[in-house]
Enzyme design. Structure first.
Site, short mmCIF file in Angstrom:
data_model
loop_
_atom_site.label_atom_id
_atom_site.label_comp_id
_atom_site.label_asym_id
_atom_site.label_seq_id
_atom_site.Cartn_x
_atom_site.Cartn_y
_atom_site.Cartn_z
N SER A 6 38.48 21.34 75.79
CA SER A 6 39.14 22.24 74.83
C SER A 6 40.66 22.20 74.94
CB SER A 6 38.65 23.68 75.02
OG SER A 6 38.99 24.15 76.31
N HIS A 19 41.06 43.07 32.55
CA HIS A 19 40.25 41.92 32.10
C HIS A 19 41.15 40.75 31.69
CE1 HIS A 19 36.99 44.96 31.71
NE2 HIS A 19 37.98 45.71 31.25
N SER A 60 55.43 15.62 39.28
CA SER A 60 54.24 14.80 39.12
C SER A 60 54.65 13.34 39.23
CB SER A 60 53.61 15.06 37.76
OG SER A 60 52.81 13.94 37.37
N LYS A 68 56.89 17.51 34.57
CA LYS A 68 56.17 18.53 35.33
C LYS A 68 56.99 19.26 36.37
CE LYS A 68 51.60 18.71 34.90
NZ LYS A 68 50.92 19.99 34.84
N ASN A 114 55.38 21.91 39.08
CA ASN A 114 54.13 22.56 39.43
C ASN A 114 54.30 23.60 40.54
OD1 ASN A 114 52.60 21.08 37.58
ND2 ASN A 114 52.33 19.39 39.03
N GLU A 125 49.58 27.60 44.69
CA GLU A 125 48.18 27.16 44.70
C GLU A 125 47.65 27.04 46.12
OE1 GLU A 125 47.75 23.79 41.69
OE2 GLU A 125 49.89 24.26 41.63
N TYR A 167 29.51 36.01 79.49
CA TYR A 167 30.15 34.86 78.88
C TYR A 167 29.15 33.74 78.59
CZ TYR A 167 33.21 30.83 78.25
OH TYR A 167 33.82 29.72 77.74
N GLN A 198 34.03 29.55 73.56
CA GLN A 198 35.19 28.65 73.55
C GLN A 198 35.58 28.28 72.12
OE1 GLN A 198 35.95 25.61 76.63
NE2 GLN A 198 35.26 24.13 75.12
N1 ARG Z 1 37.74 27.00 78.15
C1 ARG Z 1 36.92 28.16 78.31
C2 ARG Z 1 36.93 29.02 77.04
O1 ARG Z 1 37.77 28.84 76.27
C3 ARG Z 1 37.36 28.99 79.49
C4 ARG Z 1 36.29 29.77 80.13
C5 ARG Z 1 35.33 28.86 80.79
N2 ARG Z 1 34.41 29.57 81.59
C6 ARG Z 1 33.31 29.03 82.02
N3 ARG Z 1 32.53 29.74 82.74
N4 ARG Z 1 33.00 27.79 81.76
O2 ARG Z 1 36.10 29.85 76.85
#
Ligand code: ARG
Length: 461
Positions: free
Chosen positions: A24, A157, A278, A284, A286, A291, A318, A323
């Site tokens: 992540s 309307h 355009s 044009k 725009n 938008e 958890y 995540q």
């Molecule tokens: N990267 C994890 C998250 O965003 C951090 C927590 C991870 N905890 C765990 N027990 N694996 O949630």
């Protein structure tokens, strides 16, 4: 290669796809400031409680400063092997200061760590969104002041209803955005409790001081239940709800800008700075930014639905599902900030075609209600009857291809003989808006009074 954080229990490293689904860091590296701030508060507290030595806390604080510099300068060696921002920072701290780094994670888990970091991030995002809304309100107030008496058609309307002032129309959005700000402020107030010290889920046997870390991080108090502390994401849901409602309001303003700048309305012109051309049609100009601001609503609302769905039916405490909270939340607040800034810029730069707006305000028999009101006031007619008479006069004017204020008195008298010359005083669009002096009504004087009230209020916030 075995994981350096939990390799003790493992004989082998992860499969490539395991790493790919688990990683992540590309998303949560945005939490680096919050993560360092949390670690600083945690280390200082551990030292004060005698859980680590003052010298270790000192080394940790210096190491974290150095890491902050590295990240800021782009020199920090982010590693996907180290999964997330928490492990990246901790591993780098180990490289920089050695053994004391390994003492930092006492009485803490990534579960309370990420919950804390993310709360800090969402808290700031709520504040930023509120500030963006305030800037947009200020741009709308300027327009409202300039156009307190500029008449335009009011619609229901999307059909001509009654004349209104453009200033009043702008102030409608100022009111909406004030409620949006209120929702962000509410979300912020409720989220401002600290999960740090909940550890993995059950709390800790170390003699930690959760009031101290909560206070150091600007939270009002520590969260009272460790399971709740690591499991709750309703703070993000609430912020996303506020964002989705706000984005919905932005889409309405954006849509109106698209309509107003269409040549068929011709009420407004965007500046070159907020228009696009355009590649094929040389004439044009725009309203792309409007938008896109309108379209961001889909993404922001999608983020809310996404996280609602991720959180549904998750057992305590958890789970790694959580995540997935960050990518959508970051995206939603990025989108919202852009839409807010783009709309503030467009509103500030937009020029209104007052002559066209005034002319359009007179089309569609927009003062027919004023005619009916006049019949009630002058001839003491019941309103329902006056409505019918005015309706017949409109039908006559339509047949003759005339606006109401051009229709001859004899024609009106053919429908209702008691009508006098005086009726013309209420049939112009200016007379119509000037007469709407009821509280909250569109009269130019009301608009000026509301602009003054809002200026006062915004300067105090
Ligand atoms: N990267 C994890 C998250 O965003 C951090 C927590 C991870 N905890 C765990 N027990 N694996 O949630």
């Amino acid at each position: 290669e075995k994981n350096q954080m939990w390799g003790g229990r493992f004989a082998e490293g992860p499969a490539a796809v395991m790493e790919a689904i688990n990683v992540s860091i590309d998303v949560d590296r945005r939490l680096w400031r919050e993560d360092i701030e949390g670690s600083r508060a945690h280390a200082a507290m551990l030292a004060r409680q005698g859980i680590i030595s003052p010298a270790d806390a000192e080394a940790i604080a210096r190491g974290l400063d150095r890491i902050a510099q590295e990240i800021e300068s782009g020199a920090f060696p982010f590693s996907r092997k180290l999964e997330d921002i928490h492990l990246n920072i901790e591993a780098r701290l180990k490289e920089l200061i050695g053994e004391p780094a390994a003492r930092l994670h006492a009485a803490r888990s990534r579960n309370d760590q990420v919950a804390t970091d993310f709360r800090l991030w969402v808290r700031r995002a709520c504040d930023d969104a509120a500030a963006g809304l305030k800037a947009l309100q200020a741009a709308l107030l300027d327009k409202a002041e300039t156009h307190a008496a500029t008449v335009m058609p009011g619609y229901t309307h999307l059909q001509t209803a009654q004349p209104v002032t453009f200033g009043h129309h702008c102030l409608a959005y100022v009111e909406m955005f004030a409620r949006d700000r209120g929702r962000f402020a509410d979300a912020r107030r409720r989220l401002n409790e600290c999960p740090l010290g909940a550890a993995a889920l059950a709390g800790t046997s170390f003699p930690i001081d959760r009031d101290a870390t909560a206070g150091a991080l600007g939270f009002d108090r520590p969260m009272a239940n460790s399971l709740d502390a690591v499991s709750a994401r309703d703070f993000a849901l609430e912020a996303l709800s506020a964002a989705a409602i706000c984005a919905g309001h932005l889409s309405r303003l954006a849509e109106e800008i698209v309509l107003w700048t269409s040549p068929h309305f011709g009420f407004a012109k965007l500046s070159d700075a907020f228009s696009t051309g355009s590649s094929i049609m040389p004439q044009k100009k725009n309203p792309d930014a409007a938008e896109l601001a309108r379209a961001k609503t889909g993404r922001v609302t999608g983020a809310l639905v996404s996280l609602l769905t991720v959180m549904k039916a998750l057992p305590l405490a958890y789970s790694k599902d959580m995540q997935e909270d960050k990518a959508v939340t970051f995206q939603a607040f990025d989108d919202l900030a852009l839409a807010l800034a783009a709309l503030a810029g467009m509103v500030a730069d937009m020029t209104m075609d007052e002559a066209r707006m005034r002319a359009a305000a007179g089309w569609g028999f927009s003062t027919a209600t004023d005619l009916a009101d006049w019949l009630v006031r002058t001839l003491d007619m019941p309103f329902r009857e006056a409505h019918h008479v005015a309706g017949r006069i409109v039908a006559l004017a339509e047949r003759k291809g005339l606006t109401l204020d051009r229709l001859a008195l004899e024609d009106m008298r053919a429908v209702e003989p008691r009508i006098t010359e005086a009726v013309y005083s209420v049939l112009s669009v200016d007379a119509s808006v000037a007469s709407r002096t009821s509280y909250g009504g569109t009269a130019p004087d009301n608009v000026r009074a509301q602009v003054a009230r809002w200026r006062d209020r915004l300067s105090q916030e």
